[in-house]
Scaffold this motif. Structure first.
Motif, PDB file in Angstrom:
ATOM      1  N   SER A 120       0.745  -1.209   0.061  1.00  0.00           N
ATOM      2  CA  SER A 120      -0.026   0.125  -0.052  1.00  0.00           C
ATOM      3  C   SER A 120       0.794   1.245   0.074  1.00  0.00           C
ATOM      4  O   SER A 120       0.508   2.428  -0.621  1.00  0.00           O
ATOM      5  CB  SER A 120      -1.208   0.159   1.355  1.00  0.00           C
ATOM      6  OG  SER A 120      -1.654  -1.148   1.226  1.00  0.00           O
ATOM      7  N   ILE A 121       2.056   1.220   0.705  1.00  0.00           N
ATOM      8  CA  ILE A 121       2.838   2.223   0.904  1.00  0.00           C
ATOM      9  C   ILE A 121       3.431   2.705  -0.534  1.00  0.00           C
ATOM     10  O   ILE A 121       3.357   3.852  -1.172  1.00  0.00           O
ATOM     11  CB  ILE A 121       4.027   2.238   2.071  1.00  0.00           C
ATOM     12  CG1 ILE A 121       3.438   2.366   3.141  1.00  0.00           C
ATOM     13  CG2 ILE A 121       5.162   3.213   1.585  1.00  0.00           C
ATOM     14  CD1 ILE A 121       4.274   1.696   4.312  1.00  0.00           C
ATOM     15  N   GLN A 124       0.525   4.034  -2.749  1.00  0.00           N
ATOM     16  CA  GLN A 124       0.460   5.381  -2.309  1.00  0.00           C
ATOM     17  C   GLN A 124       1.361   6.222  -3.090  1.00  0.00           C
ATOM     18  O   GLN A 124       0.848   7.350  -3.541  1.00  0.00           O
ATOM     19  CB  GLN A 124       0.538   5.636  -0.885  1.00  0.00           C
ATOM     20  CG  GLN A 124       0.074   6.883  -0.435  1.00  0.00           C
ATOM     21  CD  GLN A 124      -0.218   7.151   0.879  1.00  0.00           C
ATOM     22  OE1 GLN A 124       0.094   6.233   1.603  1.00  0.00           O
ATOM     23  NE2 GLN A 124      -0.024   8.510   1.592  1.00  0.00           N
ATOM     24  N   GLN A 127      -0.145   7.433  -6.215  1.00  0.00           N
ATOM     25  CA  GLN A 127      -1.699   7.598  -5.984  1.00  0.00           C
ATOM     26  C   GLN A 127      -2.383   6.566  -6.625  1.00  0.00           C
ATOM     27  O   GLN A 127      -3.564   6.789  -7.384  1.00  0.00           O
ATOM     28  CB  GLN A 127      -1.980   9.032  -6.626  1.00  0.00           C
ATOM     29  CG  GLN A 127      -1.199  10.292  -6.046  1.00  0.00           C
ATOM     30  CD  GLN A 127      -0.001  10.438  -6.511  1.00  0.00           C
ATOM     31  OE1 GLN A 127       0.299  10.622  -7.893  1.00  0.00           O
ATOM     32  NE2 GLN A 127       0.981  10.602  -5.394  1.00  0.00           N
ATOM     33  N   TRP A 129      -4.994   3.531  -6.410  1.00  0.00           N
ATOM     34  CA  TRP A 129      -5.880   2.659  -5.305  1.00  0.00           C
ATOM     35  C   TRP A 129      -6.271   1.371  -5.693  1.00  0.00           C
ATOM     36  O   TRP A 129      -6.960   1.439  -6.600  1.00  0.00           O
ATOM     37  CB  TRP A 129      -7.240   3.502  -4.925  1.00  0.00           C
ATOM     38  CG  TRP A 129      -8.284   2.766  -4.184  1.00  0.00           C
ATOM     39  CD1 TRP A 129      -9.154   1.703  -4.627  1.00  0.00           C
ATOM     40  CD2 TRP A 129      -8.798   3.297  -2.786  1.00  0.00           C
ATOM     41  NE1 TRP A 129      -9.764   1.618  -3.579  1.00  0.00           N
ATOM     42  CE2 TRP A 129      -9.905   2.301  -2.556  1.00  0.00           C
ATOM     43  CE3 TRP A 129      -8.450   4.071  -1.858  1.00  0.00           C
ATOM     44  CZ2 TRP A 129     -10.414   2.278  -1.368  1.00  0.00           C
ATOM     45  CZ3 TRP A 129      -9.020   4.052  -0.839  1.00  0.00           C
ATOM     46  CH2 TRP A 129      -9.871   3.309  -0.096  1.00  0.00           C
TER      47      TRP A 129
ATOM     48  N   LEU B 263     -10.534   6.552  -2.642  1.00  0.00           N
ATOM     49  CA  LEU B 263     -10.055   7.875  -2.615  1.00  0.00           C
ATOM     50  C   LEU B 263      -9.934   8.664  -4.077  1.00  0.00           C
ATOM     51  O   LEU B 263      -9.216   8.293  -4.708  1.00  0.00           O
ATOM     52  CB  LEU B 263      -8.912   7.964  -1.706  1.00  0.00           C
ATOM     53  CG  LEU B 263      -8.461   9.217  -1.240  1.00  0.00           C
ATOM     54  CD1 LEU B 263      -9.509  10.097  -0.339  1.00  0.00           C
ATOM     55  CD2 LEU B 263      -7.062   8.965  -0.610  1.00  0.00           C
ATOM     56  N   LEU B 269      -4.822  14.062   0.498  1.00  0.00           N
ATOM     57  CA  LEU B 269      -4.363  13.256   1.435  1.00  0.00           C
ATOM     58  C   LEU B 269      -3.302  12.140   0.769  1.00  0.00           C
ATOM     59  O   LEU B 269      -2.267  11.662   1.269  1.00  0.00           O
ATOM     60  CB  LEU B 269      -5.513  12.106   1.667  1.00  0.00           C
ATOM     61  CG  LEU B 269      -6.485  12.804   2.962  1.00  0.00           C
ATOM     62  CD1 LEU B 269      -7.745  11.744   3.037  1.00  0.00           C
ATOM     63  CD2 LEU B 269      -5.904  13.147   4.101  1.00  0.00           C
ATOM     64  N   TRP B 270      -3.311  11.935  -0.646  1.00  0.00           N
ATOM     65  CA  TRP B 270      -2.525  11.046  -1.249  1.00  0.00           C
ATOM     66  C   TRP B 270      -1.106  11.387  -1.103  1.00  0.00           C
ATOM     67  O   TRP B 270      -0.032  10.653  -1.016  1.00  0.00           O
ATOM     68  CB  TRP B 270      -2.806  11.010  -2.607  1.00  0.00           C
ATOM     69  CG  TRP B 270      -3.898  10.021  -3.137  1.00  0.00           C
ATOM     70  CD1 TRP B 270      -4.869  10.578  -3.846  1.00  0.00           C
ATOM     71  CD2 TRP B 270      -4.013   8.576  -3.046  1.00  0.00           C
ATOM     72  NE1 TRP B 270      -6.042   9.282  -4.238  1.00  0.00           N
ATOM     73  CE2 TRP B 270      -5.131   8.240  -3.958  1.00  0.00           C
ATOM     74  CE3 TRP B 270      -3.119   7.648  -2.837  1.00  0.00           C
ATOM     75  CZ2 TRP B 270      -5.819   6.981  -3.815  1.00  0.00           C
ATOM     76  CZ3 TRP B 270      -3.611   6.328  -2.708  1.00  0.00           C
ATOM     77  CH2 TRP B 270      -4.759   6.034  -3.287  1.00  0.00           C
ATOM     78  N   ARG B 271      -0.827  12.676  -1.038  1.00  0.00           N
ATOM     79  CA  ARG B 271       0.585  13.185  -1.041  1.00  0.00           C
ATOM     80  C   ARG B 271       1.054  13.645  -0.042  1.00  0.00           C
ATOM     81  O   ARG B 271       2.165  14.443   0.214  1.00  0.00           O
ATOM     82  CB  ARG B 271       0.531  14.265  -2.250  1.00  0.00           C
ATOM     83  CG  ARG B 271       0.469  13.775  -3.650  1.00  0.00           C
ATOM     84  CD  ARG B 271       0.411  14.846  -4.719  1.00  0.00           C
ATOM     85  NE  ARG B 271      -0.002  14.393  -6.137  1.00  0.00           N
ATOM     86  CZ  ARG B 271       0.755  14.067  -6.876  1.00  0.00           C
ATOM     87  NH1 ARG B 271       2.350  13.982  -6.609  1.00  0.00           N
ATOM     88  NH2 ARG B 271       0.628  13.524  -8.094  1.00  0.00           N
ATOM     89  N   MET B 272       0.455  13.641   1.242  1.00  0.00           N
ATOM     90  CA  MET B 272       0.799  14.163   2.577  1.00  0.00           C
ATOM     91  C   MET B 272       1.768  13.325   3.092  1.00  0.00           C
ATOM     92  O   MET B 272       1.619  12.003   3.290  1.00  0.00           O
ATOM     93  CB  MET B 272      -0.478  14.582   3.336  1.00  0.00           C
ATOM     94  CG  MET B 272      -1.329  15.584   2.839  1.00  0.00           C
ATOM     95  SD  MET B 272      -2.618  15.951   3.911  1.00  0.00           S
ATOM     96  CE  MET B 272      -2.018  16.906   5.321  1.00  0.00           C
ATOM     97  N   VAL B 275       0.605  10.860   6.148  1.00  0.00           N
ATOM     98  CA  VAL B 275      -0.558  10.141   6.059  1.00  0.00           C
ATOM     99  C   VAL B 275      -0.115   8.946   5.236  1.00  0.00           C
ATOM    100  O   VAL B 275       0.616   8.842   4.487  1.00  0.00           O
ATOM    101  CB  VAL B 275      -1.433  10.872   5.114  1.00  0.00           C
ATOM    102  CG1 VAL B 275      -2.929  10.049   4.829  1.00  0.00           C
ATOM    103  CG2 VAL B 275      -1.916  12.112   5.868  1.00  0.00           C
ATOM    104  N   LEU B 276      -0.844   7.730   5.900  1.00  0.00           N
ATOM    105  CA  LEU B 276      -0.606   6.203   5.254  1.00  0.00           C
ATOM    106  C   LEU B 276      -2.028   5.996   4.886  1.00  0.00           C
ATOM    107  O   LEU B 276      -3.137   5.688   5.608  1.00  0.00           O
ATOM    108  CB  LEU B 276      -0.078   5.419   6.293  1.00  0.00           C
ATOM    109  CG  LEU B 276      -0.125   4.006   6.034  1.00  0.00           C
ATOM    110  CD1 LEU B 276       0.376   3.623   4.585  1.00  0.00           C
ATOM    111  CD2 LEU B 276       0.771   3.159   7.091  1.00  0.00           C
ATOM    112  N   ILE B 277      -2.096   5.646   3.587  1.00  0.00           N
ATOM    113  CA  ILE B 277      -3.426   5.195   2.904  1.00  0.00           C
ATOM    114  C   ILE B 277      -3.395   3.897   2.471  1.00  0.00           C
ATOM    115  O   ILE B 277      -2.372   3.165   2.003  1.00  0.00           O
ATOM    116  CB  ILE B 277      -3.698   6.009   1.655  1.00  0.00           C
ATOM    117  CG1 ILE B 277      -3.918   7.645   1.971  1.00  0.00           C
ATOM    118  CG2 ILE B 277      -4.657   5.528   0.877  1.00  0.00           C
ATOM    119  CD1 ILE B 277      -3.823   8.462   0.900  1.00  0.00           C
TER     120      ILE B 277
END
Lengths: 320, 320
Positions: A120-121, A124, A127, A129, B263, B269-272, B275-277
């Motif tokens: 997931s990292i 991300q 970008q 999903w 998302l 949020l994707w690029r912060m 934040v882990l998505i």
């Protein structure tokens, strides 16, 4: 010969240095990280931390007054222990400081993989999903073998048991140890290793453990074994490990230590999908200095009393 | 009207379908994931899993025979519960199945961050050996507030305690719950939240929990709080969360659920960096189908006996 020196390779704050000064008023304290010291090297009697260049010069000097080195690591394989023995220089390590952080690191790398967090990292970063490239594995109820049942191994065993993991141990003689369902000797390890889902190496580097993870050991494991190394890089034959990863014997490896550090840029490990690389950080903790100083002060008081150490003294013959 | 239908939205293997067939010989079993079914929709009496289109048609039909839906999720906020109530359709969830995987996920995302593993993973993508952009935090001894003290919250509390974490809970009435040092009601949560290091949201979506994490709640937290959401995205006001992340109120957020899923690509949020998505994966587990079938079979046997359910029945008025 001037006043004896306590030489610090680890940056401490003013308050911490003052604590040492008050306990040892006869000594000059030199913090090598703050100023380039003017001194006669031979006057160094106590060292907190180690620097290979200066250390080698002192070990080679006939007039060096070096009597005790407090190591900032748990492993002491970088020291010339035979020379310490010969010259009657005391050595203590900082075993115990790293227990919680290394234990948390081991569980962290395992859960990162088993829960699809690692993938997931990287998703991300793009970008992206998607669940398509993620698979899952439950950590609870897995069989874990912890190779090395000292301070760190015992702490990891406690945490792992708390997560429902079945914990087995390996140590020199196979002696039973608190928190482990059963312990095996190094000699018997290869016989039992195929019953394990996860092997965690925490063992110090000695003649016995040098390259103990080699082709023969990997072949003895069951297919799909997970391997975590937070011990020493030289316990592993890296090219044998890479073969085992390609062959699927090892389904995933989380490596914090390497035969050569930093890991060379051209190492195939960097780009292998089933390898997680961390840069020798498993022992690092925000509370490190405080805990290191606590060990050092206990030893310093004892040393000033009778030239012995009370905490974490290395047996220079046993080599740990 | 034909034979009653058990309609499967979840792909099961032959053996699992056969188990259902033997328990319910009067029914036709249709596995929607394997073939496009020829049937009269109104004949569907039991559904394992849910599809919004078909579900809506059945709820709107006056002649639908639908009597029971076994949900594959723990949360049931996607169902029109008032309509289920009115039409006397039973609903059961799969609460309990996800407990271990969600608990492992929560500890995994926390340890990934606290041990610098998340940063190491992105460094590895660039074949970059560095510790400079990594910081560490010990998870052990942190104060964690688990919002939602049901099946999943209780399992997480057990695991967290095993890692030395201090665990507090929040539930509807603040009733004491096994494994929690203390529990607070939703109403009192904002008064106690500033004493916590980590807030984990696991709570189902109800009128009470809709957007409960809003500007007011984030302001009540202490600076640097860690926030994990594995409950429902709509419990969070996303733009308030983003503000709290920018302001440092929240030092790190691990988000598995979102107001809008997937998302959106343009979400900040994707690029912060903090934040882990993860793509709504915390509940996924390799043992999922086996455990789901176990709940379904218990309920099926009860349903065939007396048209009631024995496991995980949703109270359509309480809405969970």
């Amino acid at each position: 010969m001037g006043k004896p020196i306590i030489y610090l390779f680890e940056q401490l704050n003013e308050e911490q240095v003052e604590t040492i000064r008050q306990a040892a008023p006869e000594y000059i304290i030199i913090d090598s990280t703050r100023k380039s010291p003017q001194m006669i090297e031979d006057d160094i009697e106590i060292m907190l931390g180690w620097n290979a260049d200066l250390g080698q010069r002192l070990l080679a000097s006939d007039t060096s007054q070096l009597k005790w080195v407090q190591s900032i690591s748990a492993g002491v394989d970088m020291y010339d222990l035979d020379c310490f023995w010969e010259k009657e220089i005391l050595l203590s390590n900082s075993s115990g400081i790293h227990s919680i952080s290394i234990s948390e690191h081991v569980l962290g790398v395992l859960l990162s993989e088993f829960r699809g967090i690692r993938t997931s990292i990287t998703n991300q970063e793009k970008q992206k999903w998607t669940r398509n490239n993620i698979s899952y594995r439950q950590l609870s109820a897995q069989k874990m073998m912890i190779v090395g049942t000292g301070h760190i191994g015992q702490q990891l065993a406690i945490f792992a048991k708390g997560l429902g993991i079945e914990v087995y141990g390996v140590n020199t003689s196979g002696h039973p140890t608190n928190g482990f369902i059963e312990c095996y000797s190094h000699k018997n390890m290869s016989r039992i290793v195929n019953e394990m889902d996860i092997i965690v190496n925490i063992v110090p580097l000695t003649d016995d453990t040098y390259q103990m993870y080699n082709e023969r050991m990997f072949l003895a494991m069951k297919s799909g074994t997970v391997f975590v190394n937070v011990g020493r890089g030289a316990s592993v034959n890296t090219s044998d490990l890479i073969q085992a990863l390609y062959a699927g014997k090892i389904s995933f490896a989380a490596l914090d230590v390497f035969e050569e550090e930093p890991l060379p840029e051209d190492s195939p490990l960097w780009r292998m999908d089933n390898v997680l690389i961390t840069p020798h950080i498993s022992g690092l903790t925000p509370e490190f200095k405080t805990q290191l100083l606590s060990i050092f002060m206990k030893n310093l008081k004892q040393f000033l009393t009778d030239k012995t150490l009370s905490k974490n003294k290395i047996d220079l013959r046993q080599r740990y």
